[in-house]
Enzyme design. Structure first.
Site, mmCIF file in Angstrom:
data_model
loop_
_atom_site.group_PDB
_atom_site.id
_atom_site.type_symbol
_atom_site.label_atom_id
_atom_site.label_comp_id
_atom_site.label_asym_id
_atom_site.label_seq_id
_atom_site.Cartn_x
_atom_site.Cartn_y
_atom_site.Cartn_z
ATOM 1 N N ASP A 22 0.852 -1.190 0.000
ATOM 2 C CA ASP A 22 0.000 0.000 0.000
ATOM 3 C C ASP A 22 0.889 1.241 0.000
ATOM 4 O OD1 ASP A 22 -1.768 2.038 0.511
ATOM 5 O OD2 ASP A 22 -2.337 1.331 2.528
ATOM 6 N N ASN A 24 0.030 4.459 -0.892
ATOM 7 C CA ASN A 24 -0.553 5.752 -0.521
ATOM 8 C C ASN A 24 -1.259 5.708 0.838
ATOM 9 O OD1 ASN A 24 -2.853 4.365 -1.070
ATOM 10 N ND2 ASN A 24 -3.616 5.729 -2.678
ATOM 11 N N ASP A 26 -3.838 3.987 2.108
ATOM 12 C CA ASP A 26 -5.302 3.968 2.279
ATOM 13 C C ASP A 26 -5.848 2.582 2.631
ATOM 14 O OD1 ASP A 26 -4.954 2.624 -0.057
ATOM 15 O OD2 ASP A 26 -6.348 3.824 -1.257
ATOM 16 N N ASP A 30 -1.410 -0.896 -4.118
ATOM 17 C CA ASP A 30 -1.462 -0.048 -5.314
ATOM 18 C C ASP A 30 -0.124 -0.097 -6.056
ATOM 19 O OD1 ASP A 30 0.259 1.602 -3.774
ATOM 20 O OD2 ASP A 30 -1.490 2.531 -2.838
ATOM 21 N N ASP A 99 -3.580 -10.337 -16.205
ATOM 22 C CA ASP A 99 -4.727 -11.233 -16.161
ATOM 23 C C ASP A 99 -5.688 -10.817 -17.267
ATOM 24 O OD1 ASP A 99 -6.493 -13.170 -14.882
ATOM 25 O OD2 ASP A 99 -5.419 -12.662 -13.033
ATOM 26 N N ASP A 200 -7.955 -16.124 -17.643
ATOM 27 C CA ASP A 200 -8.881 -16.445 -16.562
ATOM 28 C C ASP A 200 -10.046 -17.280 -17.096
ATOM 29 O OD1 ASP A 200 -9.846 -15.560 -13.739
ATOM 30 O OD2 ASP A 200 -11.561 -15.085 -15.014
ATOM 31 N N GLU A 278 -5.568 -20.686 -16.943
ATOM 32 C CA GLU A 278 -6.066 -21.100 -15.634
ATOM 33 C C GLU A 278 -6.994 -22.295 -15.845
ATOM 34 O OE1 GLU A 278 -9.404 -19.214 -14.026
ATOM 35 O OE2 GLU A 278 -8.971 -19.765 -11.974
ATOM 36 N N HIS A 338 -4.557 -16.962 -5.434
ATOM 37 C CA HIS A 338 -5.537 -16.154 -4.696
ATOM 38 C C HIS A 338 -6.889 -16.864 -4.516
ATOM 39 C CE1 HIS A 338 -6.623 -15.736 -8.828
ATOM 40 N NE2 HIS A 338 -7.735 -15.107 -8.506
ATOM 41 N N ASP A 339 -7.063 -18.007 -5.158
ATOM 42 C CA ASP A 339 -8.324 -18.747 -5.027
ATOM 43 C C ASP A 339 -8.206 -19.966 -4.118
ATOM 44 O OD1 ASP A 339 -9.733 -17.111 -6.850
ATOM 45 O OD2 ASP A 339 -9.002 -18.279 -8.559
#
Ligand code: GLC
Length: 570
Positions: A22, A24, A26, A30, A99, A200, A278, A338-339
């Site tokens: 991160d 910035n 928040d 990013d 992706d 994907d 994938e 990530h899955d």
């Protein structure tokens, strides 16, 4: 080695942009953050990055619902930031693939807004619109994320089709205008200089054109209930067949290979670009040249325990299958993304998690093929069980929770526990950079988009592990470096030794000028191996336990409990 393409030699590292860094402050990752971490990535020793979606998105599916394919989500930065990141990768010799989500767009994409607007709009046929039947949806198909695959739209009194969430309407790939528009999206990024794409959800691009009902007699909910009640793997496998039957008209329909041959031609308009699917179906490699370069070996990770026998069985089937595609068809291995659950949690046994994580990483880096690693794996990040449904960001988890509590009458505590183990949020938590508030991902006091796993205070963070030569991170770096310096580990063929051992996986990697022996002892007993058919002596290149300068007789190679051993035959 020289004849290999860059993506055959490379180790890929998946960055999940919301959770990587991160910049910035928040609470959301990013490009600024990613740019700051480029030297970290270079130092780690990876060769290529797969970046999960960075496009504008209303985030109903954490970025896999794209509202504009040729822009950058302002949450992550600007197009200039993207270019700076890409250039920064390239300056460091790191390739970057993006992706490419072809199956569906976001319901807020301009194309869908126009398509929705009227029956006669030129983009109406860009999506799949049908009339209802008997006062309900056009047929009995389901969405894989739960519920009907059809969403009624009052505006034009028709239903649209969505394989995933209703916020992810499927594109109509039988419309040539869709093909052109999406191929132009690919060209847009290729022209800019990206090195390729991760494709994907490709199996669901086409549906049966006549939309016949599936023949499964019970509902998706009933099937879900049966899954919950199933006690054995066999029962689950049996139920899986119903699942396949339920979705059979929504998967792998004719036309898909012609489409990818077309996309391949788009990639080949540019030098040296690659595509990875994938999916586990190697049919997507076409003749080895005219579709995908790589198809992920997902079957390897579809188990609760990685054992030598499981790996051997997987490799023998996979490599034989690839050989039929073409003599040069290249394998691709992974154990997490990530899955899926974090490999440290998923393939640990509760008592030797650290040892097993090392063995499994060594497996990725020594098997034949291109490895895909997932950010955070290198410091042993673990799954985080969320304790409150309000904290969930994976809408599939929220849907499941609602079903369990409302439709299947499960008590809320139990439902929360069940869902927190299954949601993908558990493996998407922010990267742990330091032993500081928010693990150094975001400044102190900021609410990060998903909670930070508190185990950053116990050494699961980059800064602490960097200082520690015995850490998992140091192990990763060491093996990544060794792989780069050892041609047989990259290009060599794969030959199993001690093929009936339950204890250890042993294999040779042979290239014309070098033969390596790899022994991964998955047991708590010492293991010895006769590798004399391959040479007289073995010089240790790496051992996770013993000293690294050993030379042993190859007829009696001794490997300690849970040891990772890599040697070169002399
Ligand atoms: C892929 C992505 C997954 C996403 C789905 C729908 O499987 O990896 O995260 O939910 O496609 O786009």
């Amino acid at each position: 080695m020289e004849h290999l393409k860059w993506w055959q030699k490379a180790v890929f590292y998946q960055i999940y942009p919301r959770s990587f860094a991160d910049g910035n402050g928040d609470g959301i990752g990013d490009f600024k953050g990613m740019i700051e971490k480029l030297d970290y990535l270079k130092d780690l020793g990876i060769d290529a990055i797969w970046l999960s979606p960075h496009y504008p998105s209303p985030q109903f599916d954490c970025g896999y619902d794209i509202a504009d394919y040729t822009a950058v989500d302002p949450q992550y930065g600007t197009m200039e930031d993207f270019e700076q990141f890409m250039d920064g990768c390239h300056q460091r010799g790191i390739r970057l693939i993006l992706d490419l989500v072809l199956n569906h767009t976001s319901h807020l994409h301009q194309w869908f807004k126009e398509s929705r607007s009227s029956h006669s709009h030129p983009k109406r046929d860009w999506y799949i619109w049908k009339d209802g039947k008997n006062g309900g949806p056009p047929n009995n198909w389901y969405s894989s994320f739960g519920g009907s695959a059809w969403e009624y739209d009052t505006l034009t009194d028709q239903y649209y089709y969505h394989f995933f969430f209703k916020e992810q309407p499927d594109l109509n790939w039988r419309n040539p205008a869709v093909i052109k528009a999406m191929f132009d999206v690919a060209r847009f990024w290729l022209k800019m200089g990206v090195d390729g794409f991760r494709l994907d959800a490709l199996g669901t691009i086409f549906e049966h054109p006549d939309i016949p009902d599936h023949a499964v007699k019970f509902s998706q909910l009933e099937l879900g209930r049966k899954f919950l009640q199933a006690k054995t793997e066999e029962e689950r496998e049996e139920l899986g067949k119903y699942w396949e039957e339920m979705f059979k008209y929504q998967f792998n329909q004719p036309g898909i290979h012609a489409l990818f041959k077309g996309l391949r031609q788009v990639l080949d308009e540019f030098p040296d670009r690659m595509m990875v699917a994938e999916d586990d179906d190697i049919a997507y490699m076409g003749n080895g040249q005219d579709e995908m370069d790589l198809v992920v070996n997902f079957p390897l990770m579809r188990t609760d325990q990685i054992t030598p026998a499981w790996i051997r069985q997987n490799q023998s089937k996979r490599l034989a299958g690839l050989a039929k595609v073409s003599p040069n068809a290249w394998p691709c291995n992974t154990l997490g993304n990530h899955d899926s659950p974090r490999l440290y949690s998923r393939f640990g046994d509760g008592a030797h998690d650290a040892e097993l994580a090392r063995l499994n990483l060594a497996l990725m880096l020594t098997l034949k093929g291109t490895p895909f690693l997932y950010n955070g794996e290198e410091i042993g990040m673990t799954d985080l069980m969320l304790d409150n449904i309000q904290k969930f960001r994976d809408m599939a988890g929220v849907w499941e929770y609602t079903m369990l509590t409302k439709e299947l009458d499960m008590p809320t505590e139990q439902a929360l526990q069940t869902v927190s183990q299954r949601t993908r949020d558990k493996n998407r938590t922010p990267m742990q950079w330091r032993n500081a508030p928010n693990a150094g991902f975001s400044p102190a006091g900021i609410d990060t988009w998903l909670p930070v796993n508190p185990n950053y205070t116990q050494g699961v963070n980059v800064a602490d592990q960097k200082k520690d030569a015995a850490s998992l991170l140091s192990f990763y770096k060491h093996l990544l470096k060794l792989r780069k310096e050892t041609p047989a580990l990259i290009g060599g063929d794969f030959q199993v030794l001690a093929g009936d051992s339950q204890q250890a996986l042993a294999f040779l990697r042979r290239s014309p000028h070098q033969t390596c022996l790899v022994v991964l002892n998955y047991s708590d007993q010492a293991f010895s191996l006769d590798a004399s058919t391959a040479g007289n002596k073995v010089k240790t290149l790496f051992s996770s336990i013993d000293d690294n300068s050993r030379i042993s007789l190859s007829k009696d190679v001794k490997v300690k409990p849970y040891e990772v051993f890599i040697g070169q035959l002399l």
